[in-house]
Design an enzyme around this catalytic site. Structure first.
Site, PDB file in Angstrom:
ATOM      1  N   HIS A  86      -8.701   3.746  -2.481  1.00 14.64           N
ATOM      2  CA  HIS A  86      -7.303   3.350  -2.263  1.00 14.64           C
ATOM      3  C   HIS A  86      -6.799   2.491  -3.417  1.00 14.64           C
ATOM      4  O   HIS A  86      -6.707   1.277  -3.289  1.00 14.64           O
ATOM      5  CB  HIS A  86      -7.216   2.603  -0.925  1.00 14.64           C
ATOM      6  CG  HIS A  86      -5.840   2.173  -0.508  1.00 14.64           C
ATOM      7  ND1 HIS A  86      -4.687   2.820  -0.925  1.00 14.64           N
ATOM      8  CD2 HIS A  86      -5.433   1.167   0.309  1.00 14.64           C
ATOM      9  CE1 HIS A  86      -3.644   2.206  -0.394  1.00 14.64           C
ATOM     10  NE2 HIS A  86      -4.061   1.200   0.355  1.00 14.64           N
ATOM     11  N   CYS A  90       0.815  -1.225   0.000  1.00 19.26           N
ATOM     12  CA  CYS A  90       0.000   0.000   0.000  1.00 19.26           C
ATOM     13  C   CYS A  90       0.843   1.266   0.000  1.00 19.26           C
ATOM     14  O   CYS A  90       0.303   2.355  -0.151  1.00 19.26           O
ATOM     15  CB  CYS A  90      -0.927  -0.022   1.200  1.00 19.26           C
ATOM     16  SG  CYS A  90      -1.850  -1.563   1.292  1.00 19.26           S
TER      17      CYS A  90
END
Ligand SMILES: [Zn+2]
Lengths: 399, 178
Positions: free
Chosen positions: A344, A90
């Protein structure tokens, strides 16, 4: 120790639209690249000497590897100094920023494009295939094999933080509502509907105690930024985000047994202290005006208030309850809307956060989310099982 | 000559329909090896096969470094503490406590579709190590932090012919806790 040998600035950039997109990975890369060059009219593909592409799983999500040269071709960039794809789950976009910064600071090049791209949605009926790829971010043999994806993993942190520090369900809801409401003015965001804190626990339960609105989205998207040496940046802009500190920490833990905590992230504490030292920041709450932090889940932001030095340990819940992280609070946290509001698209997130800080300094974000007089900002990302934390500090003026 | 000129040139005009043929790709395939979440467990696949051999016999074990005495989990072939590779397998407790837990309601990865949802997934504290595991035989609302749980072994059917096993936990029956 200074941050680096040459000053480096983010001069601008742009976004593809984020969400469930009827578009391929290559489409998103082209949209993000075009938006970036459009936003920095003095810079074109011919000016780019280094290309850094942050992306996590094009192999699994888009069945494509060796993607950095593909981006160079799609955007007409004849790279003559450095080209790389970065993967740090991430935080892949932030990793790309970090390498571009180092390359420029070290004098290897003067102008780089950092592009974060992720294509995650394969259609609702193919969600299990996407979820399989997300489980593999953990140690697949011992942790992913338990069907452990991100929501139950971060639910453990919420449960432990509540257990150890008395953090409340309502405090989690306040984080989710703040960020989703901030995203209402963010034109590329996936979720732009305003919600009340009470709506959060009305949304479907995903992994108790976390509900749908506590969770960031599964998002297709791209974001790009142009990084330049001071000499070159001065030729194209008066206002930029100067990178004045950058830290990372892993503490040698990745699988469940080797994580140092389930209610905190000492790695974030270490990474931020490295970045603060480089940036000359002694009191982060007083000195940082705007922060884009990794709110992959509502609990994450509460823990990050503590680890980044905005609140004492265990006081993160009170920090949101007192409104100190609102746009008009002591530090505006996630004015863009965070991962909870924007979505995201893994590799694009860190790049988008850095662009938000840049545009806050430039004053080009909509009035509703503009942090008046912001001088100092930071971005923070955790990756995978929270095993690595990355922090980068920006200033309106190079030191 | 510009590109536009070239495509306007009558000499390259389309004068025949292209040939057409229908080709097909398979609609179903066996679960690919790399979408099978469970590792291949025998000595011709992995150097930690003793962990799986022991588990198949009903023992939860892990590696311990003979040079520095560090206990690892997951089991290793090189000690991350001292880089030694003189390791032995030692028994782990079969009973531990719930350190943290949540439930998976949906969103199961492909390759784990045989799992029934919802199910509980937890951090189990065994003392020397903490590991992630499924907890069977309980719903999320039945459980509290600190509850005792005990080892359960599942045998994995398919998609290979190899005998494979994995560990889970289940609550210790009332009055049965050590
Ligand atoms: Zn050792």
């Amino acid at each position: 120790m200074g941050a680096a040998t040459r000053n480096v600035a983010i001069v601008g950039g742009g976004h593809a639209k984020w969400g469930e997109r009827d578009a391929t990975w290559k489409d998103l890369a082209q949209e993000g690249g075009k938006a970036t060059f459009d936003a920095v009219p003095d810079i074109g593909p011919e000016d780019i000497e280094g290309l850094f592409v942050g992306t996590v799983q094009p192999e699994r999500f888009a069945y494509q590897t060796h993607v950095a040269p593909m981006v160079a071709e799609l955007l007409g960039i004849d790279v003559d100094a450095m080209i790389a794809r970065t993967e740090l789950a991430c935080a892949s976009g932030q990793a790309a920023l970090r390498y571009a910064w180092l390359a420029i600071a070290a004098g290897q090049l003067d102008c780089a494009l950092v592009l974060g791209v992720e294509k995650m949605n394969l259609g609702r009926e193919r969600m299990p295939e996407m979820q399989g790829s997300m489980s593999n971010v953990l140690d697949r043999e011992f942790d992913g094999v338990n069907g452990l994806t991100a929501p139950p993993f971060f639910a453990w942190y919420a449960q432990r933080h509540m257990h150890e520090h008395g953090t409340t369900r309502d405090q989690l809801s306040l984080v989710a509502a703040k960020n989703k409401n901030n995203a209402a003015t963010t034109d590329f965001a996936q979720f732009r509907t305003e919600v009340d804190p009470a709506d959060v626990t009305e949304s479907p339960e995903i992994a108790p105690p976390l509900h749908l609105y506590d969770c960031s989205g599964i998002t297709d998207g791209a974001a790009g930024t142009i990084l330049m040496s001071e000499e070159k940046a001065r030729e194209v802009t008066d206002t930029a985000a100067w990178i004045v500190g950058s830290g990372q920490s892993s503490m040698a833990g990745n699988s469940i047994n080797n994580l140092p905590s389930f209610s905190g992230w000492p790695q974030a504490r270490t990474a931020s202290r490295t970045a603060y030292e480089q940036a000359g920041i002694e009191d982060p709450l007083a000195e940082i005006d705007v922060a884009e932090v990794h709110d992959c889940f509502s609990i994450s932001e509460i823990i990050e208030y503590e680890e980044l030095g905005f609140a004492d340990r265990g006081e993160g819940g009170q920090f949101i309850e007192d409104g100190r992280s609102r746009l008009d609070g002591d530090v505006a946290v996630n004015p863009r809307g965070g991962l909870l509001g924007c979505g995201h698209p893994l590799g694009a997130t860190g790049v988008s956060q850095a662009l938000e800080i840049t545009n806050q300094f430039k004053g080009t974000v909509p009035r509703d989310r503009l942090v008046d007089g912001a001088e100092t900002g930071l971005i923070h990302n955790l990756s995978g099982s929270g095993s690595v934390h990355s922090v980068m500090v920006f200033d309106r003026d190079p030191k | 000559m510009t590109d536009t000129d070239r495509f306007d040139d009558d000499s390259t005009a389309i004068d025949r329909e292209p040939t057409r043929e229908r080709v097909s790709v398979p609609t179903e395939i066996e679960l690919p090896r790399l979408l099978d979440f469970y590792e291949l467990q025998t000595d011709n696949h992995t150097r930690i096969h003793a962990f799986y051999d022991n588990l198949r016999e009903g023992r939860l074990t892990t590696t311990r470094c003979l040079d520095c005495e560090e206990i690892h989990f997951p089991p290793r072939i090189v000690c991350p503490e001292c880089t030694g590779d003189d390791l032995e397998y030692v028994d782990l407790p079969h009973e531990g406590e719930l350190y943290a837990f949540s439930a998976v309601r949906g969103g199961l990865p492909i390759g784990l579709r045989e799992h029934d949802v919802p199910y509980v997934v937890a951090v189990v504290d065994l003392g020397p190590v903490r590991l992630s595991a499924r907890v069977d035989g309980a719903t999320h609302d039945d459980l509290e932090i600190g509850d005792p749980v005990t080892l359960k072994i599942v045998e994995i059917d398919g998609p290979t012919d190899e005998e494979r096993v994995f560990y889970r936990f289940e609550p210790v029956p009332d009055g049965d806790s050590a």
